[in-house]
Design an enzyme around this catalytic site. Structure first.
Site, PDB file in Angstrom:
ATOM      1  N   SER A  53     -16.869  11.213 -30.874  1.00  0.00           N
ATOM      2  CA  SER A  53     -16.380  10.922 -29.644  1.00  0.00           C
ATOM      3  C   SER A  53     -16.866  11.914 -28.439  1.00  0.00           C
ATOM      4  O   SER A  53     -17.049  11.634 -27.429  1.00  0.00           O
ATOM      5  CB  SER A  53     -14.659  10.918 -29.647  1.00  0.00           C
ATOM      6  OG  SER A  53     -14.325  11.965 -30.127  1.00  0.00           O
ATOM      7  N   GLY A 100     -14.221   8.999 -33.551  1.00  0.00           N
ATOM      8  CA  GLY A 100     -13.412   9.058 -34.747  1.00  0.00           C
ATOM      9  C   GLY A 100     -14.538   9.178 -35.912  1.00  0.00           C
ATOM     10  O   GLY A 100     -13.797   9.509 -37.163  1.00  0.00           O
ATOM     11  N   ASN A 149     -13.984  15.923 -36.120  1.00  0.00           N
ATOM     12  CA  ASN A 149     -12.728  15.177 -36.821  1.00  0.00           C
ATOM     13  C   ASN A 149     -12.654  15.572 -38.235  1.00  0.00           C
ATOM     14  O   ASN A 149     -11.493  15.455 -38.540  1.00  0.00           O
ATOM     15  CB  ASN A 149     -13.333  13.632 -36.813  1.00  0.00           C
ATOM     16  CG  ASN A 149     -13.303  13.197 -35.551  1.00  0.00           C
ATOM     17  OD1 ASN A 149     -12.441  13.191 -34.638  1.00  0.00           O
ATOM     18  ND2 ASN A 149     -14.387  12.387 -35.048  1.00  0.00           N
ATOM     19  N   ASP A 151      -5.344  14.266 -23.220  1.00  0.00           N
ATOM     20  CA  ASP A 151      -5.339  14.737 -24.688  1.00  0.00           C
ATOM     21  C   ASP A 151      -5.527  16.238 -24.889  1.00  0.00           C
ATOM     22  O   ASP A 151      -5.268  16.635 -26.138  1.00  0.00           O
ATOM     23  CB  ASP A 151      -5.889  13.820 -25.399  1.00  0.00           C
ATOM     24  CG  ASP A 151      -7.729  13.916 -25.277  1.00  0.00           C
ATOM     25  OD1 ASP A 151      -7.863  14.850 -24.855  1.00  0.00           O
ATOM     26  OD2 ASP A 151      -8.234  13.187 -26.144  1.00  0.00           O
ATOM     27  N   HIS A 167     -10.523  16.245 -25.352  1.00  0.00           N
ATOM     28  CA  HIS A 167     -11.845  15.413 -24.951  1.00  0.00           C
ATOM     29  C   HIS A 167     -12.281  16.155 -23.665  1.00  0.00           C
ATOM     30  O   HIS A 167     -11.415  16.137 -22.763  1.00  0.00           O
ATOM     31  CB  HIS A 167     -12.045  14.131 -25.060  1.00  0.00           C
ATOM     32  CG  HIS A 167     -11.805  13.573 -26.665  1.00  0.00           C
ATOM     33  ND1 HIS A 167     -10.826  13.342 -27.063  1.00  0.00           N
ATOM     34  CD2 HIS A 167     -12.740  13.188 -27.366  1.00  0.00           C
ATOM     35  CE1 HIS A 167     -10.867  12.873 -28.310  1.00  0.00           C
ATOM     36  NE2 HIS A 167     -12.116  12.861 -28.614  1.00  0.00           N
TER      37      HIS A 167
END
Length: 215
Positions: free
Chosen positions: A37, A74, A102, A183, A186
């Site tokens: 991502s 992801g 991740n 979040d 990011h």
């Protein structure tokens, strides 16, 4: 004068017979950003992703380059390994490889992450596709022991395969909330711009090295 006329005619004939030679000189450097991502541009317009902003920055410097975004939100190192071959087509001049974030978030064994990244890099090298490796660091909540095992992965791989390494993909962004999405994981558009600004010199060196290899 007769010699110049003959020489000019000869040049025209050569160009007509070998158009691919002329076209090759004008072909842009074709890069692919293979990642998760952070590469894909999570929740951002396509024009604001890392690959898009990097391409624009390089073109502003007069570099003829196109960068395809092969980031998948992801994705783990194992997912990247599974799709590496079809995500990066033959004829690609270089890959910007960014995977592992991740893995760290999910607590994947650093040994497994390193094994997968090693296989991805080896696969590209067998296809004669240069790799620029983007480093990732373990998040603080994973603890010191995990970080000590995870963080050195990228330096080891760079040394093993003779790769150029950009030590930390989120440099300048990770601790600045103004450059992050809600979040706090990011980058937002401004955050991506900071990542591009900081990494562009390394990418420029990578592209120049590709040009030297082609000579």
């Amino acid at each position: 004068m007769r010699f110049k006329a003959v020489a000019a005619q000869f040049l025209v004939i050569c160009c007509a017979l070998s158009p691919s030679l002329v076209q090759a000189q004008d072909k842009p450097v074709q890069l692919v950003g293979l990642g998760d991502s952070l590469m894909a541009g999570y929740q951002l317009p396509p024009t604001d992703s890392y690959t898009a902003q990097l391409e624009a920055a390089l073109k502003a410097k007069g570099m003829d380059v196109t960068i395809t975004n092969a980031g998948v939100s992801g994705d783990t190192s194992s997912g990247g390994l599974a799709r590496a071959d079809w995500s990066v087509p033959d004829g690609t001049d270089g890959v910007i490889l960014e995977l592992g974030a991740n893995d760290a978030l999910r607590g994947v064994s650093p040994d497994e992450t390193e094994k997968n990244l090693d296989a991805i890099i080896s696969g590209f090298q067998k296809r004669n596709i240069p790799v620029l490796l983007m480093g990732i660091m373990s998040p603080p909540n994973m603890g010191d022991d995990y970080a000590k095992r995870f963080n050195p992965i990228y330096q080891r791989l760079a040394e093993k395969h003779g790769l150029q390494l950009y030590p930390f993909f989120l440099d300048g962004v990770v601790l600045n909330e103004a450059l992050q999405l809600e979040d706090r994981m990011h980058p937002n558009t401004k955050g991506v711009a900071v990542m591009v600004e900081k990494s562009t010199p390394t990418v420029e060196t990578f592209i120049k090295a590709i040009g030297e290899q082609k000579k």
